[in-house]
Design an enzyme around this catalytic site. Structure first.
Site, PDB file in Angstrom:
ATOM      1  N   ALA A   1       0.801  -1.239   0.000  1.00  0.00           N
ATOM      2  CA  ALA A   1       0.000   0.000   0.000  1.00  0.00           C
ATOM      3  C   ALA A   1       0.824   1.274   0.000  1.00  0.00           C
ATOM      4  O   ALA A   1       0.275   2.361   0.147  1.00  0.00           O
ATOM      5  CB  ALA A   1      -0.987   0.028   1.157  1.00  0.00           C
ATOM      6  N   ALA A   2       2.139   1.183  -0.196  1.00  0.00           N
ATOM      7  CA  ALA A   2       2.935   2.415  -0.306  1.00  0.00           C
ATOM      8  C   ALA A   2       2.462   3.255  -1.486  1.00  0.00           C
ATOM      9  O   ALA A   2       2.359   4.482  -1.387  1.00  0.00           O
ATOM     10  CB  ALA A   2       4.413   2.077  -0.449  1.00  0.00           C
ATOM     11  N   GLY A   3       2.166   2.588  -2.603  1.00  0.00           N
ATOM     12  CA  GLY A   3       1.681   3.313  -3.774  1.00  0.00           C
ATOM     13  C   GLY A   3       0.331   3.956  -3.538  1.00  0.00           C
ATOM     14  O   GLY A   3       0.073   5.084  -3.986  1.00  0.00           O
ATOM     15  N   ASP A   4      -0.554   3.267  -2.827  1.00  0.00           N
ATOM     16  CA  ASP A   4      -1.867   3.835  -2.520  1.00  0.00           C
ATOM     17  C   ASP A   4      -1.741   5.021  -1.571  1.00  0.00           C
ATOM     18  O   ASP A   4      -2.472   6.009  -1.687  1.00  0.00           O
ATOM     19  CB  ASP A   4      -2.772   2.770  -1.895  1.00  0.00           C
ATOM     20  CG  ASP A   4      -3.098   1.653  -2.868  1.00  0.00           C
ATOM     21  OD1 ASP A   4      -3.182   1.919  -4.076  1.00  0.00           O
ATOM     22  OD2 ASP A   4      -3.268   0.511  -2.409  1.00  0.00           O
TER      23      ASP A   4
END
Length: 300
Positions: A243-246
């Protein structure tokens, strides 16, 4: 200035196993921990934007099970408006995640209730119309994503698409996207070019603005006026990159909606992602605006 962000997307329960080394095909390994954490790219982006200071409206679907009730409760606790979160018969979506000691992950998503998000329901367009930005991803049926994008375009809302999982996109859908935010792999799939700079140039023939996230190497922005911006990442020890991208997208949309210039918005988004990778889990790892500010104030 508070910005309003609408999210049309997936809601899953993440089933996360932590291992030293991820198993190869046919191999069994022992894990050291297991957690269940609400996630899904849609819910993740909604939570990230809410924690960063946006007023957020979630349009999605969960099942009639305990996972669905927990996902709804976590969103509400973070201040997300869940009027658009429908409950449908059957099970909620799940994501089966293996995280290794280097913080890398592999994920299998079972959409379940998310498959019901194949069109707009009554009231969904009103939720989109009152927003400054609309965040979309590809964990729901393309017909629903396209309908939401069209509603965003009709109402003058900035349409932000995260093209994940990577898949071919129709010209009609792309014509309604204002900002595309792929990671390096997704950009290569869409553009047919491995080099991020070449991929960015190719993607700008399809949409007006693009941000490519490059993991530990930062992020790259371009638009059709010829503006190119590169922002480095923050050097931190990654525990879990799920979830780093989110987180990046949720913080980016919040900052842009507040009127930040692109380089500053990207820097805030990178700081948010840097905080998130130092913690386990998806929604449980997302930082507050105060935590993002603290990282920036620390001299990074």
């Amino acid at each position: 200035m508070t910005t309003t962000v609408a999210v049309f997307g997936s809601c899953n329960m993440d089933l996360v196993a932590y291992v030293g080394t991820a198993p190869k095909r046919g191999e069994t390994v022992l894990g050291r921990e297991f957690h269940t954490v609400p996630g899904g790219k849609g819910a993740n982006q909604a939570l990230a934007a809410a924690k960063a200071g946006a007023a957020v409206r979630m349009i999605g679907a969960v099942g009639e099970d305990d996972f669905g009730a927990e996902i709804r409760a976590v969103l509400q606790k973070s201040g997300v408006d869940v009027r658009g979160l429908r409950t449908v018969p059957g099970r909620s979506g799940t994501a089966h995640i293996v995280v290794d000691d280097e913080g890398g992950n592999s994920i299998v998503v079972v959409p379940a209730a998310n498959a019901a998000l194949d069109a707009l329901a009554d009231g969904d367009e009103d939720l989109i119309a009152g927003a400054d930005s609309l965040l979309l991803q590809l964990e729901n049926p393309f017909s629903g994503v396209a309908a939401a994008a069209a509603a965003g375009r009709r109402n003058g809302v900035r349409v932000v698409l995260t093209p994940a999982p990577a898949a071919p996109l129709s010209a009609d859908l792309l014509s309604k996207v204002d900002l595309l935010v792929p990671n390096e792999h997704e950009a290569a799939v869409l553009a047919g070019a491995e080099d991020p700079h070449r991929a960015l140039a190719a993607l700008l023939e399809l949409v007006p603005e693009v941000v490519i996230t490059l993991g530990a190497r930062g992020s790259l922005y371009g638009d059709r006026t010829g503006t190119w911006v590169e922002v480095p990442s923050f050097p931190v020890d990654a525990v879990d990159t799920t979830a780093a991208g989110d987180t990046f997208v949720g913080v980016l949309a919040t900052a842009l909606g507040e009127g930040a210039e692109v380089p500053e918005a990207m820097r805030l988004a990178s700081a948010g992602a840097a905080v998130s990778v130092q913690r386990a889990g998806a929604s449980s790892s997302m930082p507050t605006r105060a935590e993002i500010s603290a990282l920036l104030a620390a001299g990074h």
